[in-house]
Design an enzyme around this catalytic site. Structure first.
Site, PDB file in Angstrom:
ATOM      1  N   ASP A 128      -1.793  -0.870 -11.249  1.00  0.00           N
ATOM      2  CA  ASP A 128      -1.970  -1.412  -9.541  1.00  0.00           C
ATOM      3  C   ASP A 128      -1.442  -0.093  -8.959  1.00  0.00           C
ATOM      4  O   ASP A 128      -1.590  -0.174  -7.754  1.00  0.00           O
ATOM      5  CB  ASP A 128      -1.035  -2.517  -9.406  1.00  0.00           C
ATOM      6  CG  ASP A 128      -1.944  -3.445  -8.493  1.00  0.00           C
ATOM      7  OD1 ASP A 128      -3.139  -3.214  -8.168  1.00  0.00           O
ATOM      8  OD2 ASP A 128      -1.204  -4.372  -7.991  1.00  0.00           O
ATOM      9  N   ASP A 130       3.024  -4.994 -10.982  1.00  0.00           N
ATOM     10  CA  ASP A 130       2.621  -6.287  -9.931  1.00  0.00           C
ATOM     11  C   ASP A 130       2.740  -7.551 -10.832  1.00  0.00           C
ATOM     12  O   ASP A 130       1.862  -7.954 -11.563  1.00  0.00           O
ATOM     13  CB  ASP A 130       1.072  -6.241  -9.413  1.00  0.00           C
ATOM     14  CG  ASP A 130       0.862  -7.286  -8.180  1.00  0.00           C
ATOM     15  OD1 ASP A 130       1.851  -7.992  -7.956  1.00  0.00           O
ATOM     16  OD2 ASP A 130      -0.217  -7.463  -8.090  1.00  0.00           O
ATOM     17  N   LYS A 172      -2.940   2.837  -2.843  1.00  0.00           N
ATOM     18  CA  LYS A 172      -2.267   1.621  -3.167  1.00  0.00           C
ATOM     19  C   LYS A 172      -1.287   2.203  -4.745  1.00  0.00           C
ATOM     20  O   LYS A 172      -1.865   2.695  -5.529  1.00  0.00           O
ATOM     21  CB  LYS A 172      -3.012   0.566  -3.416  1.00  0.00           C
ATOM     22  CG  LYS A 172      -1.950  -0.671  -4.079  1.00  0.00           C
ATOM     23  CD  LYS A 172      -3.133  -1.745  -4.459  1.00  0.00           C
ATOM     24  CE  LYS A 172      -2.212  -2.839  -5.063  1.00  0.00           C
ATOM     25  NZ  LYS A 172      -2.820  -4.214  -5.396  1.00  0.00           N
ATOM     26  N   ASP A 200       1.329 -12.314  -3.766  1.00  0.00           N
ATOM     27  CA  ASP A 200       0.510 -11.490  -4.671  1.00  0.00           C
ATOM     28  C   ASP A 200      -0.631 -10.813  -3.925  1.00  0.00           C
ATOM     29  O   ASP A 200      -1.415 -10.128  -4.507  1.00  0.00           O
ATOM     30  CB  ASP A 200       0.093 -12.708  -5.719  1.00  0.00           C
ATOM     31  CG  ASP A 200      -0.825 -11.790  -7.048  1.00  0.00           C
ATOM     32  OD1 ASP A 200      -0.373 -10.370  -7.329  1.00  0.00           O
ATOM     33  OD2 ASP A 200      -1.668 -12.302  -7.667  1.00  0.00           O
ATOM     34  N   GLU A 224       0.059  -8.534  -2.180  1.00  0.00           N
ATOM     35  CA  GLU A 224       0.756  -7.386  -1.626  1.00  0.00           C
ATOM     36  C   GLU A 224       0.460  -5.940  -1.323  1.00  0.00           C
ATOM     37  O   GLU A 224       0.806  -5.251  -0.531  1.00  0.00           O
ATOM     38  CB  GLU A 224       1.996  -7.148  -2.667  1.00  0.00           C
ATOM     39  CG  GLU A 224       1.880  -6.215  -3.810  1.00  0.00           C
ATOM     40  CD  GLU A 224       0.502  -6.666  -4.525  1.00  0.00           C
ATOM     41  OE1 GLU A 224      -0.045  -5.662  -5.259  1.00  0.00           O
ATOM     42  OE2 GLU A 224       0.221  -7.742  -4.803  1.00  0.00           O
ATOM     43  N   LYS A 267       1.915 -14.390 -11.069  1.00  0.00           N
ATOM     44  CA  LYS A 267       0.991 -14.323 -11.778  1.00  0.00           C
ATOM     45  C   LYS A 267       1.105 -15.163 -12.980  1.00  0.00           C
ATOM     46  O   LYS A 267       2.159 -15.039 -13.695  1.00  0.00           O
ATOM     47  CB  LYS A 267       0.355 -12.680 -12.149  1.00  0.00           C
ATOM     48  CG  LYS A 267       0.023 -12.024 -10.958  1.00  0.00           C
ATOM     49  CD  LYS A 267      -0.132 -10.618 -11.460  1.00  0.00           C
ATOM     50  CE  LYS A 267      -0.746  -9.709 -10.368  1.00  0.00           C
ATOM     51  NZ  LYS A 267      -1.927 -10.147  -9.607  1.00  0.00           N
ATOM     52  N   ARG A 295      -2.307  -5.009   0.193  1.00  0.00           N
ATOM     53  CA  ARG A 295      -2.837  -4.882   1.569  1.00  0.00           C
ATOM     54  C   ARG A 295      -1.474  -4.723   2.487  1.00  0.00           C
ATOM     55  O   ARG A 295      -1.643  -4.017   3.594  1.00  0.00           O
ATOM     56  CB  ARG A 295      -3.526  -5.769   2.094  1.00  0.00           C
ATOM     57  CG  ARG A 295      -2.920  -7.417   2.255  1.00  0.00           C
ATOM     58  CD  ARG A 295      -3.983  -8.569   2.245  1.00  0.00           C
ATOM     59  NE  ARG A 295      -4.553  -8.865   0.919  1.00  0.00           N
ATOM     60  CZ  ARG A 295      -5.530  -9.414   0.612  1.00  0.00           C
ATOM     61  NH1 ARG A 295      -5.752 -10.389   1.519  1.00  0.00           N
ATOM     62  NH2 ARG A 295      -6.037  -9.568  -0.681  1.00  0.00           N
TER      63      ARG A 295
END
Length: 494
Positions: A275, A257, A252, A334, A336, A264, A338
């Site tokens: 991230d 993010d 990933k 959020d 995201e 968030k 996956r």
């Protein structure tokens, strides 16, 4: 990158010139015990209580050198019980991490064999890390770790090379993750992968937006829609001639993010440059495998995007099409990671590898469930066991977790093949995310069964927000790098 120059010697530590000589102290029921029987240290051995040394882990105390050729001696605690290679790695790392403002170390911990020597080399090299890219003050006023480390013990250049390769991989992850998201975004992370691979025998292919659209990578494109800095998919491949096994790694790479339109809170956004740790990890592992000349083909897929809110951003309720055709109803932007990982898993599966392992800072639920030091490891039972065992051999804490059959129905969508979350559900978030990813793992051409797959949720241990411990300082840790290198080496032998 701050990988120190490493060396091994069987000479007496008393004859070696350096700024600091590191000796070990064990914590026992009878008090602290110096882990050296050299008569030159006899007076020191009986003075440990008087100078306040206990032998506890992470305790480092400097004293005058006395008979040694070094300027001072550092007494580092190795803890209680029988001293293992893991204890020695931890102690050497703790010493190298805490002994700043010195140029050279001699580490004379009790190494009975090459396994212990390697552990000491590795720990010392990992602990001697600093990131100074954004320091405006002169480096002369910054206390840096030792640039030269000599370990006293059995072994030779092969151990030095292995420890150096492992440290370089971990420090590569740390450097990339420490880099400001102003400077590290999808295009520049892809460029760094190209730069790092030069001369390594590793090939790199970068897919930008046009290639992603042509390839049907709807997850990566969807997450990247809100940013002015477009997404990338980077394939990094190490393919030694004659390799019979093929390991695929998927990482990933969300370079920042915000949560997208499912924004968030401000405090939760701090640190979201971390991230992309999964992408940095699979890149570093592949480069290390090439440096070590492992006899296994490795393909790493770096799924890179910046998740931003804007007029062009993906909306809750949008349906996106992942590579291969499966559709996803996005109910929370959020969740995201996956989505980009789904594209990577499909792409990895298309090459029919022997196994796929993905690495992601995927869920806050992993942090709640397992804390800051354990990596939730899910997927195919046999492969999960191999990954966890590889971690155990090198002192990394991976923990097997289930993917219960009852969680997949929570992702049912009224209009698409699958939803990316269950609205309102707060239970088993780490396990639900793994269930989502499993839907995108392909089938083996040889067996007709799903390709063996393991998912590593590193959201907790990827970043150390507290005080340092062992060879781990504050900030990015490089967790799972050593376990995956160990696993790659195992694949090269089977």
């Amino acid at each position: 990158m701050t990988v120190p120059a490493l060396s091994v010697t069987s000479d007496s530590p008393l004859s070696l010139e350096a700024d600091v000589l590191v000796l070990g102290v064990a914590k026992t029921d009878d008090g602290p015990r110096l882990l050296s029987d050299d008569p030159a240290f006899a007076e020191l051995a009986v003075s440990l209580d008087a100078i306040g040394v206990t032998g506890a882990q992470d305790e480092v105390r400097r004293v005058p050198s006395g008979a040694a050729a070094t300027e001072s001696i550092a007494l580092v605690g190795v803890g209680t019980g029988d001293v293992t290679a893991h204890d020695l790695r931890y102690a050497a790392g703790s010493a190298a991490r805490q002994l700043r403002g010195v140029q050279s170390l001699v580490v004379a911990l009790p190494a009975a064999g090459e396994e212990e020597t390697l552990a000491i080399l590795e720990g010392a090299a990992l602990g001697a890390y600093a990131f100074t890219e954004y320091r405006s003050a002169s480096l002369e006023s910054t206390k840096l770790p030792a640039s030269s480390i000599t370990v006293v013990g059995p072994g030779g250049s092969d151990l030095v090379e292995r420890a150096g390769a492992i440290a370089e991989a971990v420090h590569t992850v740390r450097d990339l993750v420490n880099t400001s998201p102003l400077d590290l975004y999808p295009e520049t992370l892809a460029a760094r992968a190209v730069e790092l691979a030069k001369g390594s025998g590793v090939s790199v292919r970068v897919l930008a937006e046009e290639e992603l659209r042509a390839g049907g990578y709807g997850g990566i494109l969807g997450v990247g829609m809100g940013s002015t800095r477009g997404p990338r998919l980077v394939k990094v491949e190490y393919a030694p001639s004659g390799a019979e096994r093929h390991l695929a790694l998927v990482g990933k790479g969300i370079t920042f993010d915000t949560g997208g339109l499912s924004l968030k809170p401000p405090a939760s956004m701090i640190g979201m440059k971390y991230d992309m740790t999964g992408a940095a990890t699979v890149l570093a592992v592949t480069l290390a495998a090439a440096r070590l000349g492992l006899d296994v083909r490795i393909t790493a897929w770096l799924c890179i995007a910046e998740n931003m809110p804007s007029g062009s951003a993906m909306r809750p309720g949008d349906v996106i099409r992942i590579r291969g055709g499966k559709t996803v109803e996005v109910l929370n932007t959020d969740a995201e990671g996956r989505l980009v990982m789904a594209d990577g898993l499909v792409a990895a599966s298309e090459e029919n590898p022997d196994a796929i392992i993905d690495v992601a800072t995927l869920t806050g639920a992993a942090l709640v469930a397992l804390g800051n030091r354990y990596v939730g490891t899910m997927g195919d039972t046999a492969l999960v066991s191999r990954v966890v065992d590889a971690g155990n051999r090198v002192g990394e804490t991976l923990w097997p977790m289930p993917i219960p059959s009852e969680v997949r129905p929570l992702l049912a969508s009224d209009i698409a093949d699958i939803a990316n979350i269950k609205p309102g559900n707060t239970a088993a978030g780490m396990l639900i995310a793994a269930a989502f990813l499993r839907d995108f793992v392909g089938t083996s051409e040889a067996t007709g069964q799903p390709i063996p797959w393991a998912h590593l949720d590193i959201a907790g241990p990827a970043n150390n927000g507290a005080a340092g411990w062992g060879f781990t300082g504050k900030g990015p840790t490089g967790v799972a790098v050593r376990a995956l290198i160990e696993l790659a080496e195992e694949f090269s032998h089977r």
